[in-house]
Design a protein around this motif. Structure first.
Motif, PDB file in Angstrom:
ATOM      1  N   GLY A 209      32.550  47.052  41.314  1.00 13.23           N
ATOM      2  CA  GLY A 209      31.348  46.226  41.248  1.00 13.23           C
ATOM      3  C   GLY A 209      31.283  45.166  42.323  1.00 13.23           C
ATOM      4  O   GLY A 209      30.408  44.306  42.311  1.00 13.23           O
ATOM      5  N   GLN A 210      32.206  45.190  43.287  1.00 15.54           N
ATOM      6  CA  GLN A 210      32.220  44.242  44.398  1.00 15.54           C
ATOM      7  C   GLN A 210      32.086  44.981  45.723  1.00 15.54           C
ATOM      8  O   GLN A 210      32.515  46.129  45.839  1.00 15.54           O
ATOM      9  CB  GLN A 210      33.531  43.441  44.423  1.00 15.54           C
ATOM     10  N   ARG A 211      31.494  44.313  46.698  1.00 15.15           N
ATOM     11  CA  ARG A 211      31.333  44.919  48.022  1.00 15.15           C
ATOM     12  C   ARG A 211      32.398  44.467  49.013  1.00 15.15           C
ATOM     13  O   ARG A 211      32.596  45.095  50.034  1.00 15.15           O
ATOM     14  CB  ARG A 211      29.948  44.619  48.589  1.00 15.15           C
ATOM     15  N   ARG A 212      33.075  43.379  48.711  1.00 18.38           N
ATOM     16  CA  ARG A 212      34.129  42.872  49.591  1.00 18.38           C
ATOM     17  C   ARG A 212      35.307  42.409  48.760  1.00 18.38           C
ATOM     18  O   ARG A 212      35.173  42.074  47.575  1.00 18.38           O
ATOM     19  CB  ARG A 212      33.613  41.736  50.483  1.00 18.38           C
ATOM     20  N   ALA A 213      36.465  42.360  49.400  1.00 16.91           N
ATOM     21  CA  ALA A 213      37.680  41.880  48.736  1.00 16.91           C
ATOM     22  C   ALA A 213      38.606  41.318  49.799  1.00 16.91           C
ATOM     23  O   ALA A 213      38.261  41.283  50.990  1.00 16.91           O
ATOM     24  CB  ALA A 213      38.351  43.012  47.962  1.00 16.91           C
ATOM     25  N   LEU A 214      39.794  40.885  49.384  1.00 20.94           N
ATOM     26  CA  LEU A 214      40.799  40.379  50.313  1.00 20.94           C
ATOM     27  C   LEU A 214      41.953  41.377  50.390  1.00 20.94           C
ATOM     28  O   LEU A 214      42.625  41.625  49.387  1.00 20.94           O
ATOM     29  CB  LEU A 214      41.318  39.010  49.860  1.00 20.94           C
ATOM     30  N   ARG A 215      42.147  41.954  51.571  1.00 19.80           N
ATOM     31  CA  ARG A 215      43.269  42.878  51.741  1.00 19.80           C
ATOM     32  C   ARG A 215      44.543  42.082  52.000  1.00 19.80           C
ATOM     33  O   ARG A 215      44.579  41.205  52.870  1.00 19.80           O
ATOM     34  CB  ARG A 215      43.025  43.840  52.890  1.00 19.80           C
ATOM     35  N   VAL A 216      45.586  42.360  51.253  1.00 21.72           N
ATOM     36  CA  VAL A 216      46.859  41.679  51.417  1.00 21.72           C
ATOM     37  C   VAL A 216      47.550  42.231  52.667  1.00 21.72           C
ATOM     38  O   VAL A 216      47.845  43.419  52.755  1.00 21.72           O
ATOM     39  CB  VAL A 216      47.760  41.860  50.182  1.00 21.72           C
ATOM     40  N   VAL A 217      47.796  41.343  53.624  1.00 18.05           N
ATOM     41  CA  VAL A 217      48.452  41.730  54.874  1.00 18.05           C
ATOM     42  C   VAL A 217      49.960  41.532  54.775  1.00 18.05           C
ATOM     43  O   VAL A 217      50.739  42.342  55.280  1.00 18.05           O
ATOM     44  CB  VAL A 217      47.880  40.908  56.051  1.00 18.05           C
ATOM     45  N   GLU A 218      50.357  40.462  54.111  1.00 14.28           N
ATOM     46  CA  GLU A 218      51.786  40.140  54.004  1.00 14.28           C
ATOM     47  C   GLU A 218      52.046  39.430  52.684  1.00 14.28           C
ATOM     48  O   GLU A 218      51.223  38.633  52.232  1.00 14.28           O
ATOM     49  CB  GLU A 218      52.217  39.248  55.169  1.00 14.28           C
ATOM     50  N   VAL A 219      53.180  39.724  52.077  1.00 12.18           N
ATOM     51  CA  VAL A 219      53.631  39.025  50.878  1.00 12.18           C
ATOM     52  C   VAL A 219      55.006  38.433  51.178  1.00 12.18           C
ATOM     53  O   VAL A 219      55.931  39.159  51.580  1.00 12.18           O
ATOM     54  CB  VAL A 219      53.719  39.969  49.660  1.00 12.18           C
ATOM     55  N   ILE A 220      55.149  37.137  51.010  1.00 16.61           N
ATOM     56  CA  ILE A 220      56.419  36.465  51.300  1.00 16.61           C
ATOM     57  C   ILE A 220      57.433  36.801  50.207  1.00 16.61           C
ATOM     58  O   ILE A 220      57.141  36.667  49.014  1.00 16.61           O
ATOM     59  CB  ILE A 220      56.228  34.944  51.382  1.00 16.61           C
ATOM     60  N   ALA A 221      58.599  37.266  50.623  1.00 14.49           N
ATOM     61  CA  ALA A 221      59.644  37.640  49.665  1.00 14.49           C
ATOM     62  C   ALA A 221      60.015  36.455  48.783  1.00 14.49           C
ATOM     63  O   ALA A 221      60.221  35.342  49.267  1.00 14.49           O
ATOM     64  CB  ALA A 221      60.879  38.146  50.407  1.00 14.49           C
ATOM     65  N   GLY A 222      60.088  36.693  47.484  1.00 14.68           N
ATOM     66  CA  GLY A 222      60.463  35.651  46.542  1.00 14.68           C
ATOM     67  C   GLY A 222      59.359  34.675  46.194  1.00 14.68           C
ATOM     68  O   GLY A 222      59.590  33.717  45.449  1.00 14.68           O
ATOM     69  N   SER A 223      58.155  34.902  46.699  1.00 18.12           N
ATOM     70  CA  SER A 223      57.035  33.998  46.435  1.00 18.12           C
ATOM     71  C   SER A 223      56.381  34.338  45.103  1.00 18.12           C
ATOM     72  O   SER A 223      56.649  35.398  44.507  1.00 18.12           O
ATOM     73  CB  SER A 223      55.994  34.126  47.550  1.00 18.12           C
ATOM     74  N   PRO A 224      55.506  33.469  44.586  1.00 17.30           N
ATOM     75  CA  PRO A 224      54.785  33.791  43.353  1.00 17.30           C
ATOM     76  C   PRO A 224      54.000  35.100  43.448  1.00 17.30           C
ATOM     77  O   PRO A 224      53.932  35.852  42.468  1.00 17.30           O
ATOM     78  CB  PRO A 224      53.844  32.591  43.180  1.00 17.30           C
ATOM     79  N   ALA A 225      53.420  35.383  44.611  1.00 18.02           N
ATOM     80  CA  ALA A 225      52.685  36.644  44.786  1.00 18.02           C
ATOM     81  C   ALA A 225      53.625  37.836  44.693  1.00 18.02           C
ATOM     82  O   ALA A 225      53.286  38.877  44.107  1.00 18.02           O
ATOM     83  CB  ALA A 225      51.955  36.640  46.123  1.00 18.02           C
ATOM     84  N   ASP A 226      54.817  37.683  45.272  1.00 18.38           N
ATOM     85  CA  ASP A 226      55.819  38.752  45.212  1.00 18.38           C
ATOM     86  C   ASP A 226      56.280  38.965  43.774  1.00 18.38           C
ATOM     87  O   ASP A 226      56.359  40.099  43.284  1.00 18.38           O
ATOM     88  CB  ASP A 226      56.998  38.377  46.116  1.00 18.38           C
ATOM     89  N   ASP A 227      56.564  37.876  43.082  1.00 16.24           N
ATOM     90  CA  ASP A 227      57.006  37.974  41.685  1.00 16.24           C
ATOM     91  C   ASP A 227      55.930  38.601  40.798  1.00 16.24           C
ATOM     92  O   ASP A 227      56.242  39.270  39.807  1.00 16.24           O
ATOM     93  CB  ASP A 227      57.371  36.586  41.144  1.00 16.24           C
ATOM     94  N   ALA A 228      54.656  38.389  41.152  1.00 13.72           N
ATOM     95  CA  ALA A 228      53.561  38.941  40.359  1.00 13.72           C
ATOM     96  C   ALA A 228      53.371  40.438  40.593  1.00 13.72           C
ATOM     97  O   ALA A 228      52.686  41.099  39.805  1.00 13.72           O
ATOM     98  CB  ALA A 228      52.266  38.202  40.670  1.00 13.72           C
ATOM     99  N   GLY A 229      53.966  40.965  41.688  1.00 11.79           N
ATOM    100  CA  GLY A 229      53.863  42.392  41.951  1.00 11.79           C
ATOM    101  C   GLY A 229      52.861  42.782  43.006  1.00 11.79           C
ATOM    102  O   GLY A 229      52.589  43.972  43.194  1.00 11.79           O
ATOM    103  N   LEU A 230      52.292  41.796  43.734  1.00 11.31           N
ATOM    104  CA  LEU A 230      51.375  42.134  44.824  1.00 11.31           C
ATOM    105  C   LEU A 230      52.134  42.770  45.980  1.00 11.31           C
ATOM    106  O   LEU A 230      53.284  42.404  46.254  1.00 11.31           O
ATOM    107  CB  LEU A 230      50.642  40.889  45.322  1.00 11.31           C
ATOM    108  N   ARG A 231      51.466  43.725  46.663  1.00 14.01           N
ATOM    109  CA  ARG A 231      52.076  44.412  47.797  1.00 14.01           C
ATOM    110  C   ARG A 231      51.105  44.415  48.973  1.00 14.01           C
ATOM    111  O   ARG A 231      49.888  44.379  48.782  1.00 14.01           O
ATOM    112  CB  ARG A 231      52.398  45.858  47.434  1.00 14.01           C
ATOM    113  N   PRO A 232      51.630  44.498  50.191  1.00 16.33           N
ATOM    114  CA  PRO A 232      50.735  44.666  51.343  1.00 16.33           C
ATOM    115  C   PRO A 232      49.861  45.900  51.163  1.00 16.33           C
ATOM    116  O   PRO A 232      50.319  46.940  50.711  1.00 16.33           O
ATOM    117  CB  PRO A 232      51.709  44.842  52.520  1.00 16.33           C
ATOM    118  N   GLY A 233      48.590  45.756  51.492  1.00 15.68           N
ATOM    119  CA  GLY A 233      47.643  46.851  51.318  1.00 15.68           C
ATOM    120  C   GLY A 233      46.808  46.723  50.060  1.00 15.68           C
ATOM    121  O   GLY A 233      45.735  47.341  49.950  1.00 15.68           O
TER     122      GLY A 233
END
Length: 287
Positions: A209-233
């Motif tokens: 239902g969205q036309r745009r989003a944010l593509r993850v280019v990099e996830v810092i090791a050990g960061s909150p994003a990494d712990d949450a399970g986000l991956r590049p791409g």
């Protein structure tokens, strides 16, 4: 306005500022008062006084200062979200030391990005206003006003002949100003990812239902994003329950109120929408 170092003796530069409250608070650029805790201000009506630096936020290039005496009447803060390209704007400041100078121009562009940095922390000021109103050294910290006299931006940089940039007055900068008034600094949350806006394909639009989003280019090791399970791409669709599609959307959400709290994320990976939860940390500058 001139600012002095903490010993009160060494002058380190000057710039402009705009009164925005009746009890003497002024808004300017962080780089105008960098390294200072006070200075002197001269107003267009001839008033002169000592000023104190209340707080500064280099990552947005905004600072709040306060006069020690009664100041001239305040300007009215407007909303840069209402601006349109081609609209008349007026820049007020002290270019080249000429107090109270006024120049007129138009909004040349909206949604520009201005990279900033503090030490090793890198950030981008989003939705910067581009104008052809003449700006010169000393204009920094001055007001960019609309035709009704409402302050819609704080002039921050001269990028070239006929190309000036101003930090917008919008919901995000109002939060920053409030934090500077209350605490003298801005506490920000850290996720630990680098992203870029991208359009979604038609199947992805139908799926999300969205036309745009944010593509993850990099996830810092050990960061909150990494712990949450986000991956590049991964394609981040929502953060904190809100759709995200522009470069600044995440930054607008990452303030003190989400530090240490569950922060829901929705991401599209291989055609599947994943519901993830991160716990943002407080952004700190490495020593």
């Amino acid at each position: 306005m001139t600012a002095a170092r903490r010993n009160g003796q060494v002058r380190i530069g000057g710039g402009s500022a705009v009164v925005f409250t009746e009890d003497g608070y002024l808004l300017t650029n962080a780089h105008v008062v960098a390294g200072a805790d006070g200075g002197r201000a001269a107003f267009a009506d001839g008033t002169r006084m000592e000023i104190d630096v209340v707080g500064a936020d280099p990552l947005s290039d905004l600072a709040v200062i306060r006069g020690r005496m009664a100041v001239p009447p305040p300007a009215v803060l407007g909303d840069a979200e209402t601006l349109r390209v081609g609209q008349l704007v007026i820049a007020v400041g002290t270019p080249l030391g000429l107090t109270g100078s006024v120049t007129a121009g138009v909004v040349s562009g909206l949604g520009r990005s201005l990279p900033t940095s503090v030490g090793r922390t890198r950030r981008v000021i989003e939705d910067v206003i581009q104008t052809d109103a003449a700006l010169n050294p000393g204009s920094s910290g001055g007001a960019l006003a609309d035709a009704h006299g409402r302050i819609v931006g704080i002039n921050t940089a001269v990028a070239g002949i006929g190309l000036g940039l101003a930090v917008p007055i919008n919901a995000t900068t109002r939060r920053i100003i409030s934090a500077l008034l209350a605490d003298g600094r801005v506490r920000r949350a850290y996720l630990g990812l680098v992203s870029t806006p991208v359009p979604l394909s038609e199947p992805e639009v139908l799926r999300t239902g969205q036309r745009r989003a944010l593509r993850v280019v990099e996830v810092i090791a050990g960061s909150p994003a990494d712990d949450a399970g986000l991956r590049p791409g991964d394609l981040v669709l929502r953060a904190g329950g809100r759709p995200v599609s522009r470069a600044g959307d995440l930054q607008q959400l990452l303030f003190a109120d989400v530090i240490g709290a569950p922060f829901p994320l929705a991401a599209l990976r291989s055609g599947v929408v994943l519901d993830l939860v991160a716990v943002p940390q407080e952004m700190t500058e490495p020593g």
